[in-house]
Design an enzyme around this catalytic site. Structure first.
Site, PDB file in Angstrom:
ATOM      1  N   HIS A  84       0.854  -1.191   0.000  1.00 32.19           N
ATOM      2  CA  HIS A  84       0.000   0.000   0.000  1.00 32.19           C
ATOM      3  C   HIS A  84       0.888   1.239   0.000  1.00 32.19           C
ATOM      4  CE1 HIS A  84      -3.519   2.505   0.725  1.00 32.19           C
ATOM      5  NE2 HIS A  84      -2.679   3.243   1.431  1.00 32.19           N
ATOM      6  N   ASP A 163     -15.552   3.612   6.425  1.00 27.51           N
ATOM      7  CA  ASP A 163     -14.428   4.376   5.876  1.00 27.51           C
ATOM      8  C   ASP A 163     -14.844   5.105   4.607  1.00 27.51           C
ATOM      9  OD1 ASP A 163     -11.550   5.129   5.468  1.00 27.51           O
ATOM     10  OD2 ASP A 163     -11.881   3.915   3.680  1.00 27.51           O
ATOM     11  N   ARG A 170     -14.385  13.574   5.142  1.00 29.82           N
ATOM     12  CA  ARG A 170     -13.070  14.183   5.447  1.00 29.82           C
ATOM     13  C   ARG A 170     -12.558  14.984   4.260  1.00 29.82           C
ATOM     14  NH1 ARG A 170      -9.641   9.295   6.379  1.00 29.82           N
ATOM     15  NH2 ARG A 170      -7.957  10.770   6.575  1.00 29.82           N
ATOM     16  N   SER A 185      -8.074   4.532   8.434  1.00 30.12           N
ATOM     17  CA  SER A 185      -8.665   4.390   7.101  1.00 30.12           C
ATOM     18  C   SER A 185      -7.875   3.359   6.282  1.00 30.12           C
ATOM     19  CB  SER A 185      -8.654   5.767   6.422  1.00 30.12           C
ATOM     20  OG  SER A 185      -8.911   5.655   5.059  1.00 30.12           O
ATOM     21  N   LYS A 189      -8.945  -1.122   5.743  1.00 30.56           N
ATOM     22  CA  LYS A 189      -9.121  -1.742   4.418  1.00 30.56           C
ATOM     23  C   LYS A 189      -8.119  -2.876   4.209  1.00 30.56           C
ATOM     24  CE  LYS A 189      -9.127   2.371   2.783  1.00 30.56           C
ATOM     25  NZ  LYS A 189      -9.188   3.690   2.192  1.00 30.56           N
TER      26      LYS A 189
HETATM   27  N1  URA Z   1      -5.574   6.745   1.818  1.00 28.52           N
HETATM   28  C1  URA Z   1      -6.634   6.188   2.464  1.00 28.52           C
HETATM   29  O1  URA Z   1      -7.125   5.121   2.092  1.00 28.52           O
HETATM   30  N2  URA Z   1      -7.126   6.850   3.534  1.00 28.52           N
HETATM   31  C2  URA Z   1      -6.616   8.002   3.986  1.00 28.52           C
HETATM   32  O2  URA Z   1      -7.101   8.515   4.960  1.00 28.52           O
HETATM   33  C3  URA Z   1      -5.509   8.570   3.310  1.00 28.52           C
HETATM   34  C4  URA Z   1      -5.000   7.903   2.220  1.00 28.52           C
END
Ligand code: URA
Length: 440
Positions: A84, A163, A170, A185, A189
């Site tokens: 990621h 999220d 946000r 967040s 995931k």
């Molecule tokens: N990527 C995400 O999935 N969430 C965030 O809050 C920032 C970057």
């Protein structure tokens, strides 16, 4: 148990702490629509100013994870690793790492996103290949991962719905750049993917969410600690986003660059291979993923294994298979923009800095990204960088070339890009691409 929203917001505003039960309630009430959007926005801003303890961040991550369902890959015969990145401009390594890991027989179930703000998204890049499908059903995704090791899909309504809803809020309330909220967040995931290990590319610099190395270190440590508390092995690689990564930024052009690298091609200009940063970062991140599976004894052996997949063409074949099972997709028909324009240096000197976020915003003007969440992108739009930080330039030399099907924004974009590339009398002290590794 139910709570009074204003009391919870007030406590966080004044620097107080929440219990895991309170956090669980905020997230489930928000997902159900009982904790209203305006209350959630106020709470997010309170978190932005007051922060959260490690325990609160873990509770928030688990509450977001539990708002939806989780994949179950426990029946697979070996480790599942994902990569990621916290996002940037020209950041295309997933398209190379997935095939590299598939060729190493390492499972990589990847839930990806679209472009966000000035940063690009893997789903948009893949969808620029005519015929490529990212809207997979859960069953298709699971079956592709089991059969081919690597598959990519978008976040669905049942994966961390809290999220999805919270991120949208946000985004419009200036609360994206909060360390606790970013951690929860991202990691909720990743935990939904049912991984055994995770490699994080945490970026800092002018094109990253975290502008300084210290902020990126703090984010990397926090992400790593949350993952480890949930039983994942985690390596965080801290990398520079002080300039776009590699030769191209956009969608179809980034796919083109990755395909070139997978085919073993180079693009040497002035004695330097413009593909080198993308290739090197992809190899490094993939090698850390292989190391985390426990299949090899050290990072050198992991690198050798990864490089061999590139050299032998095994990674290219894995990419070509992906184009079939998530298609059929035809890479020979990548869209090409009808219009293009060069940006030339107005004076001689050295490339001292690149305002990478401004380059990303210029790409949005060209149509490579979105101004509103439902906008259509132009998959052919993008930029080709001819020069990188520290390079010497002569007045009149081309710095970059940008392209799009719609030239109406070209004069504004030319100014944005020229202003973003600062030319000075002396070379800068350039940071390296890969700055440090927080290993498992
Ligand atoms: N990527 C995400 O999935 N969430 C965030 O809050 C920032 C970057």
């Amino acid at each position: 148990m139910s709570y009074i929203p204003a009391e919870l917001i007030n406590r966080k505003k004044r620097g107080g702490r929440h219990s895991p039960e309170e956090i669980g309630w905020i997230i489930s009430a928000f997902t159900r629509g009982e904790f209203k959007d305006y209350q959630m926005a106020a709470w997010a801003m309170a978190v932005w100013f007051s922060g959260m303890t490690d325990d609160e961040i873990s509770a928030l991550t688990m509450a977001m994870l539990q708002s939806g369902s989780r994949f179950d890959f426990s029946g697979l015969k070996s480790a599942r690793v994902d990569k990621h990145s916290t996002g940037g401009v020209g950041d295309k390594t997933s398209l190379i790492i997935g095939p590299l890991l598939a060729a190493c027989e390492v499972y990589m179930p990847m839930i990806s996103g679209r472009g966000l703000g000035h940063t690009g998204g893997t789903l948009d890049k893949l969808e620029s290949i005519p015929g490529f499908r990212v809207n997979l059903s859960r069953e298709e995704f699971e079956s592709h991962v089991a059969r081919h090791y690597f598959a990519v899909m978008g976040q669905t309504a049942d994966i961390c719905p809290a999220d999805k809803k919270f991120y949208a809020l946000r985004d419009v309330t200036s609360t994206v750049d909060s360390l606790p909220l970013i951690c929860a967040s991202i990691m909720s995931k990743k935990l939904a993917e049912d991984l055994t290990a995770q490699v994080l590319d945490v970026k800092f610099g002018s094109g990253a969410l975290m502008k300084t190395l210290d902020e990126a270190r703090r984010l990397a440590r926090a992400l790593k600690s949350i993952g480890e508390k949930s039983g994942l092995r985690v390596t965080a690689v801290i990398t520079s986003m002080n300039q776009p990564l590699g030769r191209f930024a956009g969608n179809a052009v980034e796919v083109f660059e990755c395909h070139e690298i997978l085919q073993g091609r180079t693009c040497v200009v002035g004695g330097r291979d413009l593909y080198e940063p993308t290739r090197e970062l992809s190899i490094t991140l993939a090698a850390h993923a292989v190391l985390l599976t426990g299949q090899v004894r050290d990072i050198h052996a992991a690198r050798e294994q990864v490089i061999e997949q590139l050299r032998s063409g095994a990674a290219l074949r894995a990419f070509e298979r992906l184009l079939q099972y998530q298609g059929p997709a035809d890479i020979s028909r990548l869209p090409q923009a009808k219009q293009s324009q060069e940006v030339r240096a107005q004076k001689s000197g050295f490339v001292r800095s690149i305002k990478t976020e401004a380059m990303g915003l210029a790409l949005i003007e060209l149509g490579a990204g979105r101004k509103t969440s439902d906008a259509q992108i132009d998959p052919s739009a993008g930029v080709e960088m001819f020069l990188h930080l520290g390079d010497e330039v002569k007045a009149g030399n081309p710095l970059c070339r940008f392209f799009s099907n719609d030239s109406s924004a070209f004069s504004a974009v030319e100014k944005m890009m020229r202003d973003a590339i600062e030319i000075g009398d002396a070379p800068p002290v350039a940071d390296s691409l890969i700055v440090e590794v927080l290993a498992d």
